[in-house]
Scaffold this motif. Structure first.
Motif, PDB file in Angstrom:
ATOM      1  N   TRP A  71       0.840  -1.200   0.000  1.00  0.00           N
ATOM      2  CA  TRP A  71       0.000   0.000   0.000  1.00  0.00           C
ATOM      3  C   TRP A  71       0.874   1.249   0.000  1.00  0.00           C
ATOM      4  CZ3 TRP A  71      -0.971   2.913   4.802  1.00  0.00           C
ATOM      5  CH2 TRP A  71      -1.945   3.905   4.655  1.00  0.00           C
ATOM      6  N   LEU A  72       1.873   1.283   0.873  1.00  0.00           N
ATOM      7  CA  LEU A  72       2.762   2.447   0.952  1.00  0.00           C
ATOM      8  C   LEU A  72       3.561   2.622  -0.338  1.00  0.00           C
ATOM      9  CD1 LEU A  72       3.953   1.934   4.613  1.00  0.00           C
ATOM     10  CD2 LEU A  72       2.632   3.900   3.769  1.00  0.00           C
ATOM     11  N   HIS A  73       4.004   1.520  -0.928  1.00  0.00           N
ATOM     12  CA  HIS A  73       4.756   1.619  -2.182  1.00  0.00           C
ATOM     13  C   HIS A  73       3.873   2.127  -3.324  1.00  0.00           C
ATOM     14  CE1 HIS A  73       8.779   0.326  -1.123  1.00  0.00           C
ATOM     15  NE2 HIS A  73       8.217  -0.546  -0.305  1.00  0.00           N
ATOM     16  N   ALA A  74       2.607   1.736  -3.339  1.00  0.00           N
ATOM     17  CA  ALA A  74       1.679   2.254  -4.353  1.00  0.00           C
ATOM     18  C   ALA A  74       1.482   3.760  -4.178  1.00  0.00           C
ATOM     19  CB  ALA A  74       0.339   1.526  -4.278  1.00  0.00           C
ATOM     20  N   LEU A  75       1.361   4.213  -2.936  1.00  0.00           N
ATOM     21  CA  LEU A  75       1.239   5.650  -2.665  1.00  0.00           C
ATOM     22  C   LEU A  75       2.523   6.381  -3.049  1.00  0.00           C
ATOM     23  CD1 LEU A  75      -0.550   5.512   0.792  1.00  0.00           C
ATOM     24  CD2 LEU A  75      -1.491   6.449  -1.323  1.00  0.00           C
ATOM     25  N   ALA A  76       3.667   5.785  -2.725  1.00  0.00           N
ATOM     26  CA  ALA A  76       4.954   6.397  -3.079  1.00  0.00           C
ATOM     27  C   ALA A  76       5.080   6.534  -4.593  1.00  0.00           C
ATOM     28  CB  ALA A  76       6.105   5.574  -2.515  1.00  0.00           C
ATOM     29  N   ASP A  77       4.605   5.538  -5.322  1.00  0.00           N
ATOM     30  CA  ASP A  77       4.628   5.612  -6.789  1.00  0.00           C
ATOM     31  C   ASP A  77       3.791   6.783  -7.286  1.00  0.00           C
ATOM     32  OD1 ASP A  77       6.265   3.376  -6.863  1.00  0.00           O
ATOM     33  OD2 ASP A  77       4.658   1.989  -7.446  1.00  0.00           O
ATOM     34  N   TRP A  78       2.592   6.962  -6.704  1.00  0.00           N
ATOM     35  CA  TRP A  78       1.730   8.082  -7.106  1.00  0.00           C
ATOM     36  C   TRP A  78       2.409   9.420  -6.813  1.00  0.00           C
ATOM     37  CZ3 TRP A  78      -0.801  12.286  -4.913  1.00  0.00           C
ATOM     38  CH2 TRP A  78      -1.791  12.879  -5.704  1.00  0.00           C
ATOM     39  N   LEU A  79       2.983   9.535  -5.617  1.00  0.00           N
ATOM     40  CA  LEU A  79       3.681  10.778  -5.253  1.00  0.00           C
ATOM     41  C   LEU A  79       4.869  11.023  -6.181  1.00  0.00           C
ATOM     42  CD1 LEU A  79       3.611  10.377  -1.375  1.00  0.00           C
ATOM     43  CD2 LEU A  79       2.373  12.096  -2.716  1.00  0.00           C
ATOM     44  N   GLY A  80       5.610   9.962  -6.487  1.00  0.00           N
ATOM     45  CA  GLY A  80       6.755  10.090  -7.390  1.00  0.00           C
ATOM     46  C   GLY A  80       6.344  10.548  -8.773  1.00  0.00           C
ATOM     47  N   GLU A  81       5.213  10.033  -9.261  1.00  0.00           N
ATOM     48  CA  GLU A  81       4.707  10.468 -10.566  1.00  0.00           C
ATOM     49  C   GLU A  81       4.321  11.950 -10.545  1.00  0.00           C
ATOM     50  OE1 GLU A  81       4.609   8.947 -13.590  1.00  0.00           O
ATOM     51  OE2 GLU A  81       5.810   7.413 -12.588  1.00  0.00           O
ATOM     52  N   ALA A  83       5.620  14.217  -8.598  1.00  0.00           N
ATOM     53  CA  ALA A  83       6.867  14.977  -8.526  1.00  0.00           C
ATOM     54  C   ALA A  83       7.537  15.017  -9.899  1.00  0.00           C
ATOM     55  CB  ALA A  83       7.796  14.372  -7.484  1.00  0.00           C
ATOM     56  N   LYS A  84       7.591  13.876 -10.558  1.00  0.00           N
ATOM     57  CA  LYS A  84       8.233  13.782 -11.875  1.00  0.00           C
ATOM     58  C   LYS A  84       7.506  14.653 -12.903  1.00  0.00           C
ATOM     59  CE  LYS A  84       9.490  10.387 -15.384  1.00  0.00           C
ATOM     60  NZ  LYS A  84       9.421   8.977 -15.763  1.00  0.00           N
ATOM     61  N   ALA A  85       6.179  14.647 -12.845  1.00  0.00           N
ATOM     62  CA  ALA A  85       5.383  15.431 -13.791  1.00  0.00           C
ATOM     63  C   ALA A  85       5.391  16.919 -13.445  1.00  0.00           C
ATOM     64  CB  ALA A  85       3.950  14.909 -13.824  1.00  0.00           C
ATOM     65  N   GLY A  86       5.813  17.255 -12.227  1.00  0.00           N
ATOM     66  CA  GLY A  86       5.835  18.656 -11.810  1.00  0.00           C
ATOM     67  C   GLY A  86       4.469  19.206 -11.434  1.00  0.00           C
ATOM     68  N   THR A  87       3.507  18.317 -11.241  1.00  0.00           N
ATOM     69  CA  THR A  87       2.146  18.770 -10.929  1.00  0.00           C
ATOM     70  C   THR A  87       1.941  19.047  -9.452  1.00  0.00           C
ATOM     71  OG1 THR A  87       1.359  16.507 -10.585  1.00  0.00           O
ATOM     72  CG2 THR A  87       1.171  17.424 -12.828  1.00  0.00           C
ATOM     73  N   GLY A  88       2.836  18.517  -8.610  1.00  0.00           N
ATOM     74  CA  GLY A  88       2.577  18.539  -7.181  1.00  0.00           C
ATOM     75  C   GLY A  88       1.430  17.584  -6.908  1.00  0.00           C
ATOM     76  N   GLY A  89       1.017  17.486  -5.649  1.00  0.00           N
ATOM     77  CA  GLY A  89      -0.088  16.614  -5.317  1.00  0.00           C
ATOM     78  C   GLY A  89      -0.345  16.594  -3.825  1.00  0.00           C
ATOM     79  N   VAL A  90      -1.548  16.192  -3.496  1.00  0.00           N
ATOM     80  CA  VAL A  90      -1.954  16.045  -2.095  1.00  0.00           C
ATOM     81  C   VAL A  90      -2.543  14.652  -1.942  1.00  0.00           C
ATOM     82  CG1 VAL A  90      -3.442  16.897  -0.240  1.00  0.00           C
ATOM     83  CG2 VAL A  90      -2.485  18.514  -1.899  1.00  0.00           C
ATOM     84  N   VAL A  91      -2.067  13.921  -0.953  1.00  0.00           N
ATOM     85  CA  VAL A  91      -2.573  12.584  -0.682  1.00  0.00           C
ATOM     86  C   VAL A  91      -2.826  12.444   0.816  1.00  0.00           C
ATOM     87  CG1 VAL A  91      -0.316  11.452  -0.360  1.00  0.00           C
ATOM     88  CG2 VAL A  91      -2.247  10.115  -1.186  1.00  0.00           C
TER      89      VAL A  91
END
Length: 176
Positions: A71-81, A83-91
């Protein structure tokens, strides 16, 4: 890739924010409002749980570290995406232990952890009146027992949930 007009004038990276805390502190409410206010993508951590985790929690059985790892790795993947896309994000994510937060920071070391905190009695009362969620109030004690506060070297802040969600969002925006 062409930048949108909105991003052409941005001089700082868009933030990556993890709204954390025990169940019932208002993570979803605050995270949605914050994402909307900042114009950032939003994700609800509960949507990343595998069915086995949801079944376990629904049965009143606390998750262990092994349950939480994918679960944590799936969330980390979303956050990484994000960051990579430069969109920022809130989870939203309970992120109760330092080791969990370390996993979430894997591809975005500058993630900001917004820890929503409240007294046991207040949160217990909120959970007792909450409907439609798989997390039973009986697991609150296990969450408080697992909770490790943010460390001085972790980027983040603790906000008291006795404030309204709107006030919490304003405070979070100032911190960011």
């Amino acid at each position: 890739m062409a930048l949108s007009v909105e991003n052409q004038h941005r001089t700082t990276p868009r933030p990556i924010v993890v709204v954390m805390g025990v169940s019932g502190v208002g993570k979803t409410t605050v995270a949605r409002l914050l994402a909307e206010r900042l114009g950032l993508p939003y994700a609800e951590a509960d949507d990343f749980h595998p069915p086995a985790n949801i079944a376990k929690m629904t049965a009143g059985i606390p998750l262990d570290d092994e349950d939480r790892r994918p679960w944590l790795h799936a969330l980390a993947d979303w956050l990484g995406e994000c960051a990579k896309a430069g969109t920022g994000g809130v989870v939203t994510c309970s992120a109760l232990k330092r080791q969990y937060r370390d996993i979430l920071r894997t591809d975005c070391p500058d993630a900001f952890f917004l820890h929503l905190s409240g007294g046991h009695g207040l949160i217990e009362d909120r959970l007792a009146h909450r409907t439609g969620h798989f997390m039973p109030p009986s697991l609150l004690d296990s969450q408080y027992a697992t909770l490790e506060p943010l460390q001085p070297d972790e980027r983040g802040a603790v906000l008291d949930v006795t404030h309204t969600p709107a006030q919490l969002v304003e405070m979070a925006e100032e911190l960011l």
